[in-house]
Write an enzyme that holds these catalytic residues in place. Structure first.
Site, PDB file in Angstrom:
ATOM      1  N   SER A 114     -17.975  16.382   0.362  1.00  0.00           N
ATOM      2  CA  SER A 114     -17.302  16.499   1.659  1.00  0.00           C
ATOM      3  C   SER A 114     -18.236  16.984   2.756  1.00  0.00           C
ATOM      4  O   SER A 114     -19.060  17.878   2.573  1.00  0.00           O
ATOM      5  CB  SER A 114     -16.147  17.488   1.553  1.00  0.00           C
ATOM      6  OG  SER A 114     -15.697  17.815   2.849  1.00  0.00           O
ATOM      7  N   GLY A 135       0.847  -1.194   0.000  1.00  0.00           N
ATOM      8  CA  GLY A 135       0.000   0.000   0.000  1.00  0.00           C
ATOM      9  C   GLY A 135       0.877   1.236   0.000  1.00  0.00           C
ATOM     10  O   GLY A 135       1.938   1.261   0.630  1.00  0.00           O
ATOM     11  N   ARG A 184     -21.198  11.617  11.662  1.00  0.00           N
ATOM     12  CA  ARG A 184     -21.647  10.958  10.443  1.00  0.00           C
ATOM     13  C   ARG A 184     -22.684   9.879  10.675  1.00  0.00           C
ATOM     14  O   ARG A 184     -23.663   9.770   9.933  1.00  0.00           O
ATOM     15  CB  ARG A 184     -20.441  10.340   9.738  1.00  0.00           C
ATOM     16  CG  ARG A 184     -19.538  11.404   9.191  1.00  0.00           C
ATOM     17  CD  ARG A 184     -18.303  10.828   8.564  1.00  0.00           C
ATOM     18  NE  ARG A 184     -17.525  11.942   8.006  1.00  0.00           N
ATOM     19  CZ  ARG A 184     -16.321  11.803   7.485  1.00  0.00           C
ATOM     20  NH1 ARG A 184     -15.739  10.623   7.460  1.00  0.00           N
ATOM     21  NH2 ARG A 184     -15.703  12.842   6.995  1.00  0.00           N
ATOM     22  N   GLY A 207      -0.525   4.597   0.272  1.00  0.00           N
ATOM     23  CA  GLY A 207      -1.282   5.787   0.668  1.00  0.00           C
ATOM     24  C   GLY A 207      -0.576   6.533   1.780  1.00  0.00           C
ATOM     25  O   GLY A 207       0.642   6.409   1.958  1.00  0.00           O
ATOM     26  N   LEU A 208      -1.347   7.290   2.563  1.00  0.00           N
ATOM     27  CA  LEU A 208      -0.714   8.082   3.619  1.00  0.00           C
ATOM     28  C   LEU A 208       0.033   7.186   4.592  1.00  0.00           C
ATOM     29  O   LEU A 208       1.158   7.489   4.992  1.00  0.00           O
ATOM     30  CB  LEU A 208      -1.762   8.903   4.367  1.00  0.00           C
ATOM     31  CG  LEU A 208      -2.459   9.987   3.558  1.00  0.00           C
ATOM     32  CD1 LEU A 208      -3.352  10.816   4.467  1.00  0.00           C
ATOM     33  CD2 LEU A 208      -1.458  10.890   2.855  1.00  0.00           C
ATOM     34  N   GLY A 232       0.952   3.722   4.217  1.00  0.00           N
ATOM     35  CA  GLY A 232       1.970   2.882   3.591  1.00  0.00           C
ATOM     36  C   GLY A 232       3.078   3.702   2.956  1.00  0.00           C
ATOM     37  O   GLY A 232       4.278   3.437   3.158  1.00  0.00           O
TER      38      GLY A 232
END
Lengths: 248, 659
Positions: B307, B63, B353, B65-66, B68
């Site tokens: 968002s 990975g 949420r 992303g942020l 990995g």
């Protein structure tokens, strides 16, 4: 609506390619272009054929993975990513030609999939700030005027899709390279490496087989992130200064 | 973990299915001492490796992303030999890139009462008291360093005219602690990570394997020692040996087919690790985000998020009268129900949420939903546009507005947006201890792929914070500590464990290609997604979950009998990639439903209809469920439940009220 697709098929990098014709039936206006291709592919699979390979991932216009030349235009007629192109932009009965990015530095992997590793290697040549993890001062320790931060942001929104190079008659990746140069040169953090960076990135761009920039502006016309040609002027200015300084 | 192997007690419920239980408790290895000292003291207690010895150690990071990408770059900077894998063509495309709204940090630059402790408190409460306190406090501490690091690498955060960083408020918080870069915060943070990673690739410290997919974890003597990956271009199935394996492969929301995830996002890496022995924690904790563009048709491949930051200026409403089909502009103010402001006056449109999603579901269930099928509510920026002007709104949310218009063909500056909840994030994931190491020694898990920080509900702008905390700071500390203790034990990929795993992966691909059935992979994925959304979505109940448990194995059996995967294994074969992922979703789905069935309380994103207050709010059952449900795979029977008790020493257990 019903459409006819002429799609570039190519089994591998060395194999000769050809156009094949497919019918896309019962397509709805609210479908995205890639959803239309999904439906065509399901039909091909059920008919015993080999589906059309194409790149895609986020399907919300930000990852930069998708990219097709549609009727001769990189990403099609709307200056958005291919995944954000909706079928309401086409008319019933249209014939649509679909091709991969055609750039010398992006060899075809299969069908509509190309290898854009050259773009990563341009970034690796200098498109960063050398600030090791954990070494940072307080984030508000350096003031950055809002106009500078905004200008940096406007260049930093590049999604790395490669449409600029695909649209360029010279196959140049100048808009991509200049966007990163411009992003970092607008920020105080980017200043120490500013001139070395631009020299290394432009050299790498040449080594990767991209063409030179002759300011056609086709790149900015297709850029889904709406990167402005002004970044290229900034790159050229920085490159000139770097040259005068003796290669950065 | 303090594993005293015991024969699982098989607990038969009133009807099939069953799950096993074990009295073994996974040990979170939380350091002793006051909560604000734990991380600093723990860091000091870690073993260090001499810089000259570090390159003898190989770390596989899956990975980019942020979490990995951040970990791979930071470990490369430290001098370790890193191999980083991603299925996309470039590490810059990891799905962290799609996060829109922002990243939380307890900087208190606003002087509005924020602090590390308040961020910690809000996150524990926001997670409905189902997260481990010590991990969350560390997250809040590290939030300060994250913003510093991001600015240092050139992330162009939004700024005020004086040159200072700007912030805004987000759901579940009453302070403005969210840093942002217009509506593209994730993109800008990921590009910061990506650029640092490319720098290490250029140095030779990190070897990048783009267009590679991890298909199995390799254990030698019970320790994670590598992976088997498929080169997606050539189809070659290759073993990679390592001294430690780090999985940062994101969440598993695509079990539901329609979600805000990237199409390629999958659970294969974590599911393969689970089948090799890693515990899977709280799989039923799935976040359903309240503000997504509604579903339009069966062909749809993707749901797009608007968002949560839009809720700062937008007001959610539906008509007061059921079945009111007038255009929104024709409905007078008195006949509109601004239901979030009415139900949750102190948080209003910024209710968390899970609560906002359920409120939307409730008004739609009452027949007051808008748009096709009545599955939508309005998110109306009209008041904000009148108050602030269109230019201000365009500056704040311009790219989101364009995206909405591209997708729907409607102009959100003129007509209120229509939104509906959609699967967005998974709080559950592989079980990890305080060091982010799973129960399998040498297997670390970071970012959304682990379960650790968000409890039963993640607050907005906390995913980016956790990804970067894990990637920049936690894993680069804990992985070297493990390596220093484990020592360098050379290992060749000729070891039988690699040969066996490689052969199993090859065999699985051959089986998929050999079925020659009559339905596409996507058709099965759609069926699974609908089943999960209907029975294990925003509201869950016993009978529905049991029905899902009966039908998932049937669907899985049909898949392995009747799926059609065209082409060959030794080439770029996107259908084969999808088939492997959907095959794993078909197994993971069953564990998600089992977990949802076993947890008869409501908490966070997990709402059991049997467990609600008279007002219809989620009713937690702390007496019975204040634990992490960590599931062990059992090849010969139902999964086995282990419980890690949750102890709240700092944030008193309380009813989570946003009224």
């Amino acid at each position: 609506m019903n459409l006819t697709l002429k799609v570039w098929r190519q089994e591998g990098p060395q194999a000769p390619g050809r156009f094949e014709t497919y019918a896309a039936r019962d397509i709805e206006a609210d479908m995205s272009f890639l959803e239309m291709l999904d439906i065509v592919n399901e039909g091909i699979i059920l008919a015993g054929g080999d589906p059309i390979a194409f790149d895609h991932d986020c399907r919300e216009g930000i990852c930069g993975m998708c990219g097709l030349v549609i009727d001769g235009l990189a990403h099609g007629p709307r200056q958005c990513t291919t995944c954000q192109l909706y079928m309401r932009n086409f008319r019933d009965g249209d014939t649509i030609t679909v091709e991969p990015w055609r750039v010398r530095a992006f060899p075809v992997v299969k069908d509509l999939v190309v290898d854009r590793g050259a773009l990563d290697r341009i970034i690796a040549a200098g498109g960063y700030v050398s600030a090791g993890t954990g070494s940072a001062p307080d984030a508000n320790g350096t003031l950055i005027p809002k106009p500078d931060a905004d200008a940096a942001f406007d260049a930093a929104v590049c999604i790395g899709c490669g449409a600029c190079a695909a649209a360029c008659p010279n196959g140049s990746a100048m808009l991509f390279t200049a966007a990163k140069v411009s992003h970092l040169s607008h920020l105080p953090q980017g200043q120490p490496e500013r001139y070395a960076r631009v020299v290394r990135m432009v050299e790498r761009m040449d080594e990767e087989g991209f063409g030179g920039c002759t300011n056609h502006g086709e790149c900015a016309g297709v850029c889904p992130a709406k990167i402005d040609m002004g970044v290229i002027a900034r790159l050229n200015r920085d490159l000139l200064v770097a040259t005068l300084k003796g290669g950065g | 973990m303090t594993e005293v192997m015991q024969t699982p007690r098989i607990k038969r419920m009133t009807a099939a299915p069953a799950w096993g239980e074990s009295d073994a408790q996974p040990d979170g290895h939380v350091p002793p001492g006051p909560i604000h000292e734990k991380w600093q003291k723990h860091r000091f207690a870690m073993k260090l490796l001499n810089p000259a010895n570090r390159r003898k150690y190989t770390v596989v990071v899956v990975g980019s992303g942020l979490a990995g990408g951040g970990a791979a770059a930071a470990l490369g900077e430290l001098g370790y030999n890193v191999k980083c894998f991603c299925y996309q063509d470039s590490p810059r495309r990891a799905h962290s890139i799609a996060a829109q709204g922002g990243i939380n940090a307890a900087k208190n630059y606003r002087n509005d009462g924020d602090s590390v402790y308040r961020l910690f408190y809000d996150t524990v409460k926001g997670g409905d008291f189902r997260a481990r306190e010590a991990n969350v406090h560390r997250l809040a501490e590290l939030s300060l360093n994250i913003i510093d690091q991001c600015v240092a690498v050139g992330v162009p955060f939004a700024r005020e005219y004086g040159g200072l960083l700007d912030t805004r408020s987000f759901g579940g918080a009453q302070v403005a602690r969210t840093f942002y870069a217009r509506g593209q915060t994730g993109q800008q943070l990921l590009l910061g990570v990506y650029q640092a990673l490319e720098r290490q690739i250029e140095r030779g410290a990190v070897t990048m394997y783009g267009r590679h997919e991890m298909l199995d974890l390799v254990l030698v003597d019970g320790v994670a020692r590598g992976v088997v990956a498929r080169d997606l271009v050539t189809g070659a199935i290759e073993p990679h040996a390592a001294d430690a394996v780090v999985l940062c492969t994101g969440g598993y929301g695509n079990v539901y087919n329609l979600s805000t995830y990237a199409r390629g996002a999958n659970a294969t890496a974590v599911w393969r690790a689970h089948k090799r022995g890693a515990l899977f924690a709280n799989p039923c904790f799935v976040q359903i985000h309240p503000t997504c563009i509604p579903v339009k048709g069966d062909y749809q491949s993707k749901l797009t998020l608007m968002s949560e930051s839009v809720r700062n200026d937008g007001r959610c409403w539906v008509p007061v009268k059921p079945g009111d089909t007038r255009a929104p502009g024709a409905i007078p103010e008195a006949e509109r129900d601004y239901y979030l402001e009415r139900m949750y006056p102190s948080f209003g449109n910024l209710a968390p949420r899970d609560i906002a999603s359920r409120a939307a579901k409730r008004v739609c269930d009452e027949g007051r939903g808008v748009g096709p099928g009545g599955l939508g509510v309005y998110l109306d920026l009209g008041d904000a546009i009148r108050r602030l002007g269109e230019d201000v709104i365009r500056a704040r949310y311009g790219n989101l507005m364009e995206m909405y218009e591209d997708i729907t063909g409607e102009n959100p500056y003129r007509v209120p947006m229509r939104i509906f909840p959609a699967v967005h994030y998974t709080m559950g994931g592989l079980w990890v201890d305080y060091n982010l190491m799973s129960n399998v020694p040498g297997l670390f898990v970071g970012g959304e792929a682990n379960f650790s920080d968000h409890g039963a509900n993640r607050l907005g702008a906390s995913a980016l914070m956790q990804g970067l905390a894990d990637g920049y700071f936690v894993l680069p500390a804990t992985v070297p500590d493990y390596l220093a203790r484990a020592g360098s034990v050379p290992l060749s990929t000729d070891h039988p464990a690699f040969r066996t795993a490689t052969a199993e992966v090859e065999d699985r691909a051959r089986r998929l290609l050999g079925i020659h059935g009559s339905r596409t992979v996507s058709a099965f994925h759609r069926d699974l997604g609908k089943l999960m959304w209907d029975h294990c979505g925003m509201a869950r109940h016993d009978a529905g979950l049991r029905e899902a448990l009966a039908r998932i194995p049937e669907l899985r059996e049909a898949f392995w009998r009747d799926v059609r995967v065209p082409g060959e294994g030794g080439e770029l074969n996107q259908e084969l990639e999808k088939a492997g992922r959907v095959a794993d979703f078909l197994e993971l789905a069953e564990l998600i439903v089992t977990d949802a069935l076993h947890r008869t309380e409501s908490c966070g994103g997990h709402f059991r209809e049997e467990s609600q207050t008279p007002e219809g709010e989620a009713l937690r059952d702390d007496a019975h469920f204040s634990y992490v449900a960590a599931w062990r795979h059992n090849a010969d029977g139902p999964p086995v439940l282990l419980k890690e008790p949750l102890v709240f020493e700092n944030v008193p257990l309380a009813v989570r009220s946003y009224k």
